[in-house]
Design a protein around this motif. Structure first.
Motif, short mmCIF file in Angstrom:
data_model
loop_
_atom_site.label_atom_id
_atom_site.label_comp_id
_atom_site.label_asym_id
_atom_site.label_seq_id
_atom_site.Cartn_x
_atom_site.Cartn_y
_atom_site.Cartn_z
N LYS A 92 0.90 -1.13 -0.13
CA LYS A 92 -0.02 -0.09 0.18
C LYS A 92 0.81 1.26 -0.04
CE LYS A 92 -3.70 2.25 2.54
NZ LYS A 92 -4.66 2.01 3.81
N GLY A 93 0.71 2.09 -0.95
CA GLY A 93 1.48 3.31 -0.92
C GLY A 93 0.27 4.41 -1.17
N GLU A 94 0.45 5.57 -0.13
CA GLU A 94 -0.24 6.75 -0.30
C GLU A 94 0.62 8.05 -0.09
OE1 GLU A 94 -4.50 5.14 1.93
OE2 GLU A 94 -3.03 5.81 3.40
N ALA A 95 0.11 8.99 -0.69
CA ALA A 95 0.77 10.37 -0.44
C ALA A 95 0.11 11.31 -0.75
CB ALA A 95 1.91 10.35 -1.80
N THR A 96 0.63 12.60 -0.35
CA THR A 96 0.04 13.95 -0.59
C THR A 96 0.82 14.71 -1.44
OG1 THR A 96 0.62 14.70 1.61
CG2 THR A 96 -1.43 13.95 1.40
N LEU A 97 0.42 15.66 -2.09
CA LEU A 97 1.22 16.78 -2.70
C LEU A 97 0.65 17.98 -2.67
CD1 LEU A 97 3.11 15.13 -5.77
CD2 LEU A 97 4.32 15.97 -3.79
N SER A 98 1.07 19.39 -2.60
CA SER A 98 0.41 20.21 -2.62
C SER A 98 0.35 20.73 -3.98
CB SER A 98 1.43 21.51 -1.89
OG SER A 98 2.69 21.65 -2.57
N LEU A 99 -0.75 21.72 -4.17
CA LEU A 99 -0.84 22.39 -5.41
C LEU A 99 0.61 22.95 -5.89
CD1 LEU A 99 -4.55 23.84 -4.82
CD2 LEU A 99 -3.91 21.76 -5.84
N PRO A 100 0.93 22.83 -7.25
CA PRO A 100 2.06 23.69 -7.81
C PRO A 100 1.91 25.19 -7.33
CG PRO A 100 0.78 22.31 -9.37
CD PRO A 100 0.00 22.39 -8.30
N GLU A 111 4.62 4.07 2.64
CA GLU A 111 4.55 2.77 1.68
C GLU A 111 4.64 1.47 2.85
OE1 GLU A 111 7.48 2.79 -1.09
OE2 GLU A 111 6.13 3.62 -2.54
N SER A 112 3.80 0.68 2.79
CA SER A 112 3.94 -0.56 3.65
C SER A 112 3.72 -1.73 2.83
CB SER A 112 2.73 -0.60 4.57
OG SER A 112 1.50 -0.34 4.20
N GLY A 113 4.37 -2.85 3.16
CA GLY A 113 4.39 -3.95 2.58
C GLY A 113 5.19 -4.98 3.11
#
Length: 127
Positions: A92-100, A111-113
């Motif tokens: 499982k991979g999750e992420a956030t990114l700000s608006l440019p 990330e987990s596994g």
């Protein structure tokens, strides 16, 4: 492990084997640079990536030893919420990114596994 390695073309065409599609009206940053920081104190990694923004959808694509991988998601307020693609059983991979802003995006990832990692990442957008 969150190993991000890529070799992407410096031209306007997508690299051979890429899963990204050309679509009208999207912003492409095919020569972007991704810097990954690890919460466990491991050395930061700086690698190339491709970023596509189309409407409220964002794709960050990079190359691993076994081919292209990506984080994909949609805008939620002032951030993008992303998931690792392709989905893989046991990972499982999750992420956030700000608006440019000013040619940069930043956020968190986990990330987990078989191995669990987390940290922050920044992307310098380059066409």
């Amino acid at each position: 492990m969150f190993m991000l390695t890529a070799h992407l073309c410096a031209t306007s065409r997508l690299p051979s084997g890429s899963t990204l599609k050309r679509e009208v009206g999207s912003m492409r940053y095919q020569n972007s640079v991704m810097t990954t920081h690890f919460h466990d104190g491991s050395a930061s990694q700086e690698e190339p990536c491709a970023v596509i923004v189309q409407g409220n959808t964002l794709v960050v694509e990079y190359k691993r030893d076994n081919g292209y991988s990506s984080y994909r998601g949609t805008q939620d307020g002032d951030v993008y919420k992303l998931r690792f693609h392709p989905e893989t059983p046991g990972f499982k991979g999750e992420a956030t990114l700000s608006l440019p802003e000013g040619g940069f995006m930043d956020g968190d990832w986990s990330e987990s596994g078989a191995v669990t990692n987390a940290g922050t990442w920044e992307i310098e957008l380059r066409e």
